[in-house]
Structure formats: structure tokens, C-alpha cells
Design a protein around this motif. Structure first.
Motif, PDB file in Angstrom:
ATOM      1  N   GLY A 239     -16.683   4.355   7.878  1.00 50.21           N
ATOM      2  CA  GLY A 239     -15.650   4.623   6.990  1.00 50.21           C
ATOM      3  C   GLY A 239     -15.446   3.762   5.840  1.00 50.21           C
ATOM      4  N   PHE A 240     -16.375   2.514   6.233  1.00 49.89           N
ATOM      5  CA  PHE A 240     -16.207   1.248   5.095  1.00 49.89           C
ATOM      6  C   PHE A 240     -17.456   1.373   4.367  1.00 49.89           C
ATOM      7  N   GLU A 241     -18.414   2.299   4.550  1.00 47.89           N
ATOM      8  CA  GLU A 241     -19.673   2.087   3.954  1.00 47.89           C
ATOM      9  C   GLU A 241     -19.547   2.237   2.504  1.00 47.89           C
ATOM     10  N   LEU A 242     -20.482   1.439   1.828  1.00 47.10           N
ATOM     11  CA  LEU A 242     -20.696   1.390   0.515  1.00 47.10           C
ATOM     12  C   LEU A 242     -21.525   2.470  -0.001  1.00 47.10           C
ATOM     13  N   TYR A 243     -20.931   3.121  -1.032  1.00 46.14           N
ATOM     14  CA  TYR A 243     -21.377   4.504  -1.551  1.00 46.14           C
ATOM     15  C   TYR A 243     -22.531   3.987  -2.828  1.00 46.14           C
ATOM     16  N   TYR A 244     -23.511   4.083  -2.853  1.00 46.41           N
ATOM     17  CA  TYR A 244     -24.556   3.504  -3.872  1.00 46.41           C
ATOM     18  C   TYR A 244     -25.977   4.204  -3.619  1.00 46.41           C
ATOM     19  N   SER A 245     -26.326   4.923  -4.534  1.00 48.36           N
ATOM     20  CA  SER A 245     -27.902   5.516  -4.413  1.00 48.36           C
ATOM     21  C   SER A 245     -28.716   4.803  -5.517  1.00 48.36           C
ATOM     22  N   GLY A 246     -28.467   3.761  -5.728  1.00 47.64           N
ATOM     23  CA  GLY A 246     -29.615   3.102  -6.538  1.00 47.64           C
ATOM     24  C   GLY A 246     -30.615   2.407  -5.854  1.00 47.64           C
ATOM     25  N   PRO A 247     -31.733   1.671  -6.461  1.00 49.20           N
ATOM     26  CA  PRO A 247     -32.770   1.245  -6.128  1.00 49.20           C
ATOM     27  C   PRO A 247     -32.622  -0.172  -5.144  1.00 49.20           C
ATOM     28  N   LEU A 248     -31.527  -0.658  -5.247  1.00 51.02           N
ATOM     29  CA  LEU A 248     -31.192  -2.132  -4.332  1.00 51.02           C
ATOM     30  C   LEU A 248     -30.531  -1.678  -3.169  1.00 51.02           C
ATOM     31  N   ASP A 249     -30.819  -2.394  -2.075  1.00 59.98           N
ATOM     32  CA  ASP A 249     -30.190  -2.415  -0.708  1.00 59.98           C
ATOM     33  C   ASP A 249     -28.623  -2.946  -0.937  1.00 59.98           C
ATOM     34  N   ALA A 250     -27.766  -2.720  -0.108  1.00 64.93           N
ATOM     35  CA  ALA A 250     -26.493  -2.862  -0.195  1.00 64.93           C
ATOM     36  C   ALA A 250     -26.018  -4.312  -0.501  1.00 64.93           C
ATOM     37  N   LEU A 251     -26.812  -5.127   0.572  1.00 68.06           N
ATOM     38  CA  LEU A 251     -26.586  -6.604   0.446  1.00 68.06           C
ATOM     39  C   LEU A 251     -26.939  -7.403  -0.921  1.00 68.06           C
ATOM     40  N   SER A 252     -28.038  -6.847  -1.392  1.00 72.44           N
ATOM     41  CA  SER A 252     -28.493  -7.438  -2.658  1.00 72.44           C
ATOM     42  C   SER A 252     -27.472  -6.921  -3.982  1.00 72.44           C
ATOM     43  N   LEU A 253     -27.064  -5.813  -3.694  1.00 73.95           N
ATOM     44  CA  LEU A 253     -26.173  -5.305  -4.727  1.00 73.95           C
ATOM     45  C   LEU A 253     -24.839  -5.909  -4.708  1.00 73.95           C
ATOM     46  N   LEU A 254     -24.210  -6.304  -3.584  1.00 75.68           N
ATOM     47  CA  LEU A 254     -23.193  -7.119  -3.391  1.00 75.68           C
ATOM     48  C   LEU A 254     -23.493  -8.460  -3.930  1.00 75.68           C
ATOM     49  N   ILE A 255     -24.514  -9.160  -3.479  1.00 74.49           N
ATOM     50  CA  ILE A 255     -24.749 -10.581  -3.784  1.00 74.49           C
ATOM     51  C   ILE A 255     -24.845 -10.757  -5.710  1.00 74.49           C
ATOM     52  N   LEU A 256     -25.553  -9.809  -5.954  1.00 73.42           N
ATOM     53  CA  LEU A 256     -25.469  -9.640  -7.670  1.00 73.42           C
ATOM     54  C   LEU A 256     -24.373  -9.552  -8.274  1.00 73.42           C
ATOM     55  N   ILE A 257     -23.072  -8.663  -7.482  1.00 72.40           N
ATOM     56  CA  ILE A 257     -21.946  -8.455  -7.926  1.00 72.40           C
ATOM     57  C   ILE A 257     -21.195  -9.858  -8.012  1.00 72.40           C
ATOM     58  N   SER A 258     -21.408 -10.683  -6.889  1.00 73.73           N
ATOM     59  CA  SER A 258     -20.680 -11.974  -6.641  1.00 73.73           C
ATOM     60  C   SER A 258     -21.045 -12.744  -7.563  1.00 73.73           C
ATOM     61  N   LEU A 259     -22.080 -12.837  -8.058  1.00 71.06           N
ATOM     62  CA  LEU A 259     -22.300 -13.940  -9.045  1.00 71.06           C
ATOM     63  C   LEU A 259     -21.578 -13.920 -10.474  1.00 71.06           C
ATOM     64  N   PRO A 260     -21.335 -12.893 -11.149  1.00 68.92           N
ATOM     65  CA  PRO A 260     -20.313 -12.937 -12.279  1.00 68.92           C
ATOM     66  C   PRO A 260     -19.073 -12.962 -11.751  1.00 68.92           C
ATOM     67  N   THR A 261     -18.827 -12.435 -10.781  1.00 71.06           N
ATOM     68  CA  THR A 261     -17.388 -12.470 -10.343  1.00 71.06           C
ATOM     69  C   THR A 261     -17.023 -13.975  -9.854  1.00 71.06           C
ATOM     70  N   SER A 262     -17.900 -14.749  -9.336  1.00 67.28           N
ATOM     71  CA  SER A 262     -17.707 -16.038  -8.653  1.00 67.28           C
ATOM     72  C   SER A 262     -17.521 -17.025 -10.076  1.00 67.28           C
ATOM     73  N   VAL A 263     -18.192 -16.774 -11.083  1.00 70.61           N
ATOM     74  CA  VAL A 263     -18.249 -17.602 -12.350  1.00 70.61           C
ATOM     75  C   VAL A 263     -16.884 -17.252 -12.943  1.00 70.61           C
ATOM     76  N   LEU A 264     -16.672 -15.965 -13.245  1.00 69.88           N
ATOM     77  CA  LEU A 264     -15.315 -15.667 -13.821  1.00 69.88           C
ATOM     78  C   LEU A 264     -13.847 -16.011 -13.028  1.00 69.88           C
ATOM     79  N   ALA A 265     -14.081 -16.179 -11.852  1.00 70.20           N
ATOM     80  CA  ALA A 265     -13.017 -16.684 -11.071  1.00 70.20           C
ATOM     81  C   ALA A 265     -12.880 -18.003 -11.140  1.00 70.20           C
ATOM     82  N   GLN A 266     -13.954 -18.663 -11.325  1.00 71.84           N
ATOM     83  CA  GLN A 266     -13.503 -20.293 -11.575  1.00 71.84           C
ATOM     84  C   GLN A 266     -13.273 -20.524 -12.980  1.00 71.84           C
ATOM     85  N   ILE A 267     -13.754 -19.707 -14.054  1.00 70.22           N
ATOM     86  CA  ILE A 267     -13.299 -19.840 -15.404  1.00 70.22           C
ATOM     87  C   ILE A 267     -11.890 -19.429 -15.618  1.00 70.22           C
TER      88      ILE A 267
END
Length: 316
Positions: A239-267
Motif C-alpha cells: 500500500g506504500f509502493e512507489l508508482y513509477y514506470s520509468g527506467p530507474l529503480d525506485a531507490l535511484s529515483l528517490l536519491i535523485l529527488i533528494s539531491l535538489p530537495t536537500s539543496v533547496l531545504a538548506q537554501i
């Protein structure tokens, strides 16, 4: 402005370190418990959980607007009320339109809610600006600029989180990731700064926040990545699964999202520090013991939410 600075300076005496740390820890524990409770509620009872998050975002928006206008201290009474009313209406109007669109099964329901968001904020901004003409003796260009900025900063940015809360897919994953990253960024930036700051003492923004270091900034990004790994682990819960059908696996996708999010959070955190430095105050308020005001706690989230919503729109 000057009177406000003097008032803040007279009352904003730092607490003894042990007492302040206890208050900060207790507040953080309550904060995390509330977040965990809202996430669990949203998971098992999506409607009630979403309402709970909307109330949280509404409080952040309204109380944040109050704290901001109190900090700058030069807003006319008429513009104060128009700004507060606008910030108080933006999220309810957006959410009501979004829910109505979903119930009525309207195509592109998000577009209607976006138009309502733009309409409410624009009308509020125009009314606020009009007081520069019709209340010229008390309103000024400076007070008008501060009021319009408050509508954008606390009202519109605060509504971005509500949009995440009501996304058609991956809503709970996105909300959880947003809060996990903002908490982890703040925590690991502090840890890296304390442990490694004396070895790598280069300052990140010395004129804005002298205590923040480049190594602390790197630690914040590391914390964001770890938060992404944590949320990825949650995605194995039925019930908590990530819905994504792109070429990346879920872990890589979430890590990529975390990068700009982490930068903007500190800004966002640095931006809030710049506001406080410009106003000559230490904290935006005293609502949250050990943390300061609502904006002191959620400044990172306001900026991080923009990265989250853009990233999840791209990957859907």
C-alpha cells in the motif's frame, strides 16, 4: 522597524545551553510524533490524514505570515489584515477546489485548483497594493513590498505542500519524503558541522549565518540521501509502493529527488537566516520551545516542497 528590533533584542536572550537543548529535544520529539501520526493516519485513512496535513500546512502559512509581519514591524494595519486574510484563504480555497474536482471527476482538476490559487493570491495582492493609494498616510512602498512578499512566501509557498498532499499518485510517498529530507538535512548538517567543522572550517554564508559551514552543507545532502533510503524502505510496505514506470529503480529515483530537495531545504534555511539578520532578531517567534517560531522550524520545508512537487510531476 527599529522599535521592533529593540523589543526583540530585549526579550530574545538565549537560554542556558542545557535548558535550551532539553526544550529543543522535547519539541523535536513532539514534532516527529505528530508527523508520524499524520503519515500513519494518511496511510490508513487517506481522507482524514490529508485533512490533518492540510491543517498543519494552514497553520504554518498563517502563523508564519504573522511572525514575518511582526518581524519586519512596519506593516500598516490595513495591509496587515489584507495580508493575513489572503494567507488564511489560499490553502482552503485551493484544497476545496481540488477536492471538488476529484469528487465531480473533472478532467485536469489540478488546473482548476491552480487557477483558484492564482486568483486568491492575485486578488489579495491587488487589494494590499491598493492601500498604498487609498491609505497612503499609513502604508508605504516598503510596507507594500513586505506584504506582497509575505503573500508569496507564506501563502503561495505554503500551498505547494498542500498540492503535494493532494497529488493523484504518490502523495503519501512525496509527503513522507519531504518531511524525512527536511528533518535529516537539518540533523546531519548539524552533526557534520559539529564533528568536522573544526577540521574543515570554511563558512557557507558567513555574512548570513556565521555558524553554517560548507561541510555542514555536505552533511545535509548526505542526510537527504539517507532519508531517501529510509523512504525507499517504507515502499516495501503493501500500500506504500512507489508508482513509477520509468527506467530507474525506485531507490535511484528517490536519491535523485533528494539531491535538489536537500539543496533547496538548506537554501530555505539560509534565506530565513537572512531575513532574521536583516530584521535584527534571533528567532521569528517563540511558539516552539528550543526552535523559535513556526518559520524557524518549517523554513526548509517551504523551499523543499518546490523541489518535491516538480520532481514528482516529472516522474509521474
Amino acid at each position: 522597524m527599529q522599535e521592533n528590533k529593540q523589543a526583540e533584542t530585549s526579550v530574545a536572550q538565549p537560554a542556558p545551553p542545557k535548558e535550551n537543548m532539553k526544550a529543543r529535544t522535547a519539541t523535536a520529539a513532539v514534532y516527529l510524533a505528530v508527523l508520524a501520526g499524520l503519515i500513519v493516519l494518511k496511510f490508513y485513512f487517506p481522507v482524514f490524514g490529508s485533512i490533518g496535513f492540510d491543517l498543519l500546512f494552514w497553520f504554518i502559512s498563517v502563523i508564519g505570515a504573522y511572525e514575518f509581519m511582526r518581524a519586519v514591524g512596519c506593516i500598516s494595519r490595513a495591509q496587515w489584515w489584507s495580508t493575513m486574510i489572503t494567507c488564511a484563504l489560499i490553502i482552503p480555497a485551493f484544497v476545496a477546489t481540488k477536492i471538488a474536482g476529484i469528487i465531480l471527476e473533472k478532467p485536469n482538476a489540478w488546473l482548476s485548483s491552480l487557477m483558484v490559487l492564482m486568483t486568491v493570491s492575485s486578488v489579495g495582492a491587488m487589494v494590499t497594493s491598493a492601500f498604498l493609494v487609498f491609505d497612503f498616510g499609513k502604508s508605504s512602498i516598503q510596507s507594500t513590498a513586505y506584504s506582497l512578499f509575505c503573500i508569496l512566501y507564506c501563502g503561495v509557498l505554503g500551498c505547494v505542500s498542500s498540492n503535494i498532499n493532494h497529488m493523484d499518485i504518490n502523495s503519501i510517498q512525496a509527503v513522507t519524503l519531504m518531511f524525512a529530507i527536511t528533518v535529516a538535512v537539518d540533523t546531519f548538517a548539524l552533526i557534520f558541522g559539529k564533528l568536522l567543522g573544526k577540521f574543515i572550517p570554511y563558512k557557507l554564508a558567513p555574512h548570513t549565518s556565521p555558524n553554517k559551514t560548507i561541510i555542514g552543507f555536505v552533511g545535509g545532502i548526505v542526510g537527504g540521501i539517507l532519508a531517501a533510503v529510509f523512504v525507499w524502505g517504507l515502499c516495501f510496505i503493501p500500500g506504500f509502493e512507489l508508482y513509477y514506470s520509468g527506467p530507474l529503480d525506485a531507490l535511484s529515483l528517490l536519491i535523485l529527488i533528494s539531491l535538489p530537495t536537500s539543496v533547496l531545504a538548506q537554501i530555505g534555511d539560509l534565506f530565513e537566516s537572512a531575513i532574521k539578520r536583516g530584521c535584527g532578531i534571533k528567532d521569528m517567534g517563540k511558539l516552539l520551545p528550543g526552535h523559535g517560531g513556526m518559520l524557524d522550524r518549517f523554513d526548509s520545508m517551504l523551499f523543499a516542497s518546490v523541489a518535491i512537487v516538480i520532481c514528482f510531476i516529472i516522474v509521474r
